[in-house]
Write a protein that holds these residues in place. Structure first.
Motif, PDB file in Angstrom:
ATOM      1  N   TYR A  29       0.827  -1.207   0.000  1.00 34.13           N
ATOM      2  CA  TYR A  29       0.000   0.000   0.000  1.00 34.13           C
ATOM      3  C   TYR A  29       0.856   1.251   0.000  1.00 34.13           C
ATOM      4  CZ  TYR A  29       0.615   1.117   5.048  1.00 34.13           C
ATOM      5  OH  TYR A  29       1.126   1.456   6.279  1.00 34.13           O
ATOM      6  N   VAL A  30       0.242   2.327  -0.455  1.00 37.00           N
ATOM      7  CA  VAL A  30       0.915   3.618  -0.406  1.00 37.00           C
ATOM      8  C   VAL A  30       0.050   4.568   0.426  1.00 37.00           C
ATOM      9  CG1 VAL A  30      -0.089   4.219  -2.659  1.00 37.00           C
ATOM     10  CG2 VAL A  30       1.826   5.546  -1.780  1.00 37.00           C
ATOM     11  N   ASP A  31       0.709   5.290   1.311  1.00 43.76           N
ATOM     12  CA  ASP A  31       0.037   6.238   2.199  1.00 43.76           C
ATOM     13  C   ASP A  31       0.160   7.587   1.487  1.00 43.76           C
ATOM     14  OD1 ASP A  31      -1.056   7.379   4.493  1.00 43.76           O
ATOM     15  OD2 ASP A  31       0.249   6.239   5.847  1.00 43.76           O
ATOM     16  N   VAL A  32      -0.812   7.855   0.605  1.00 42.30           N
ATOM     17  CA  VAL A  32      -0.666   8.861  -0.453  1.00 42.30           C
ATOM     18  C   VAL A  32      -0.118  10.205   0.045  1.00 42.30           C
ATOM     19  CG1 VAL A  32      -1.928  10.206  -2.197  1.00 42.30           C
ATOM     20  CG2 VAL A  32      -2.429   7.768  -1.892  1.00 42.30           C
ATOM     21  N   GLY A  38       2.397  14.339  -2.176  1.00 42.05           N
ATOM     22  CA  GLY A  38       1.157  13.625  -1.940  1.00 42.05           C
ATOM     23  C   GLY A  38      -0.004  14.491  -1.473  1.00 42.05           C
ATOM     24  N   MET A  39       0.321  15.580  -0.736  1.00 39.82           N
ATOM     25  CA  MET A  39      -0.767  16.407  -0.211  1.00 39.82           C
ATOM     26  C   MET A  39      -1.684  16.957  -1.307  1.00 39.82           C
ATOM     27  SD  MET A  39      -1.861  16.679   2.817  1.00 39.82           S
ATOM     28  CE  MET A  39      -2.700  18.239   3.128  1.00 39.82           C
ATOM     29  N   PRO A  40      -1.105  17.477  -2.423  1.00 43.59           N
ATOM     30  CA  PRO A  40      -1.998  17.942  -3.500  1.00 43.59           C
ATOM     31  C   PRO A  40      -2.907  16.822  -4.021  1.00 43.59           C
ATOM     32  CG  PRO A  40       0.233  18.743  -3.845  1.00 43.59           C
ATOM     33  CD  PRO A  40       0.302  17.777  -2.698  1.00 43.59           C
ATOM     34  N   LYS A  41      -2.417  15.591  -4.029  1.00 41.80           N
ATOM     35  CA  LYS A  41      -3.264  14.471  -4.479  1.00 41.80           C
ATOM     36  C   LYS A  41      -4.445  14.270  -3.537  1.00 41.80           C
ATOM     37  CE  LYS A  41       0.180  11.628  -6.801  1.00 41.80           C
ATOM     38  NZ  LYS A  41       0.972  10.398  -6.702  1.00 41.80           N
ATOM     39  N   LEU A  42      -4.167  14.352  -2.223  1.00 38.31           N
ATOM     40  CA  LEU A  42      -5.250  14.214  -1.246  1.00 38.31           C
ATOM     41  C   LEU A  42      -6.267  15.349  -1.417  1.00 38.31           C
ATOM     42  CD1 LEU A  42      -6.671  13.108   1.329  1.00 38.31           C
ATOM     43  CD2 LEU A  42      -4.984  14.330   2.699  1.00 38.31           C
ATOM     44  N   GLU A  47     -11.547  17.512  -3.349  1.00 36.68           N
ATOM     45  CA  GLU A  47     -12.285  18.544  -4.088  1.00 36.68           C
ATOM     46  C   GLU A  47     -13.002  17.988  -5.309  1.00 36.68           C
ATOM     47  OE1 GLU A  47      -9.562  21.837  -4.871  1.00 36.68           O
ATOM     48  OE2 GLU A  47      -9.147  21.820  -2.713  1.00 36.68           O
ATOM     49  N   ARG A  48     -12.305  17.119  -6.042  1.00 35.88           N
ATOM     50  CA  ARG A  48     -12.869  16.681  -7.319  1.00 35.88           C
ATOM     51  C   ARG A  48     -13.289  15.222  -7.335  1.00 35.88           C
ATOM     52  NH1 ARG A  48      -8.477  19.942  -8.827  1.00 35.88           N
ATOM     53  NH2 ARG A  48      -7.215  18.161  -9.434  1.00 35.88           N
ATOM     54  N   GLY A  49     -12.915  14.487  -6.272  1.00 38.90           N
ATOM     55  CA  GLY A  49     -13.353  13.099  -6.190  1.00 38.90           C
ATOM     56  C   GLY A  49     -12.356  12.128  -6.785  1.00 38.90           C
TER      57      GLY A  49
END
Lengths: 236, 236
Positions: A29-32, A38-42, A47-49
């Motif tokens: 697993y990756v802890d995004v 990674g923060m922008p991905k979270l 925001e966009r799903g």
């Protein structure tokens, strides 16, 4: 299958319940949000799903084409896929009931420091927090922990079924968190919870979990998480 | 299969979410504590357990040899058995995530009148209730209801999958309850929630549910339930 866990970095919080299942199972697993960039991905997922699903709040998990949110939903999903869930319909629903009841307990822990609103800081609601924490220590900790103790009394060494399941890993986490946040209150309960503390110790000694707990992947408990040690909310 | 629902009589509460699924499906069920001599059965189950399971709190459901507790767990179980759940793993988990998020909202509704402890009466915690209710009206109602509205915007006429599921019945119930408890606050939100109110109306018009809602089996909302109308906790 590579699992993607989306959760706030820097705290155990509700994400930890999912991490424990994946760590114990040796899942990939990756802890995004803890990865570089990674923060922008979270934030984008919030925001966009993700795959058409906008989760209400972290944690959420992507497993191939499935997106699962809600802590007890995630641990059930992972537990049933990764061999950490009981067999048989009766015990499968018992494990799920236990995980959901632990999730309720976690919400009540959170509300000891946020009794008025989760949207504002603890410092703005300290007076109510003191009252809620007292009621929590006196009435709710005994009620929840003795319920778990009684389940062990009925079922044996684990909470549901015959082998360690995600329900037991969740019990380990909530007891560890309560010990951190309310050391005095828990010290007084401990002698009524022999089976529960024995379970907690057995979980902590499982080889993969012991390695995880000793690693830097395990974020220490701290005062940005769910389990916060504010001495004024505990009691001697 | 005859289902047995165990819940407090005299209020809708969390039991109502389970009742709605069984009523809409035309399932054969008994509302144990509302039958003659039923309260002792509920109390015995809470003290001594059912089939080896002592639930933490009502509602719980017996379905043959399976005992299921926790509202969103019960509605999922019933929905998947009774044809009121989406097909496909992605949508099944989406429905479950939605039902669990609605359960969180229901807990927050409860805490508007019990911000310090569920173990004592509203009258003992009115000052904190006023603060919590304000934050709930201003911050939490918009956050939860707009999340549901956005899901409808993405998914179409229902929250998950292609047909009405237990997630939609739960949304009907929580919106009905919020309208009862916080009529002024909800009146101000309504124009941002067109899809959600349309869904609520479509659910209410389903023939079996319309018959149920008009019957004496539907307990009216009242101030012993989760959704309570205390004018001092709403706002003009």
């Amino acid at each position: 299958m590579k699992y993607e866990l989306y959760y706030w970095p820097g705290l155990q919080g509700r994400g930890e319940f999912a991490r424990l299942v994946m760590e114990d199972a040796g899942a990939d697993y990756v802890d995004v949000a803890r990865e570089k960039g990674g923060m922008p991905k979270l934030m984008a997922a919030l925001e966009r799903g993700l795959d058409g699903v906008i989760p209400f709040a972290p944690p959420f998990l992507r497993a191939g084409k499935v997106v699962v949110a809600q802590t007890a939903n995630i641990t059930r999903f992972l537990g049933e896929r990764l061999g950490l869930a009981p067999a048989g319909e009766h015990d499968r629903f018992l494990a799920s009931t236990i995980a959901l009841t632990i999730a309720d307990l976690v919400t009540e822990v959170h509300d000891t420091h946020h009794p008025i609103t989760p949207e504002k800081a603890y410092e703005s609601q300290k007076a109510a927090a003191k009252k809620r924490a007292k009621a929590f220590r006196d009435e709710r900790i005994p009620k929840f922990t003795e319920w778990l103790e009684n389940l062990l009394k009925k079922n044996g060494k684990v909470l549901a079924g015959r082998r360690i399941s995600y329900a037991d890993l969740s019990a380990f986490q909530v007891i560890s968190g309560l010990d951190y946040a309310f050391p005095h209150a828990m010290a007084r309960r401990k002698r009524n919870l022999k089976r529960l503390y024995a379970l907690r110790d057995r979980v902590a000694e499982r080889p993969r979990l012991a390695a995880y707990l000793a690693s830097t992947r395990r974020v220490p408990f701290n005062e940005t998480g769910i389990f916060r040690h504010y001495p004024e909310l505990d009691s001697r």
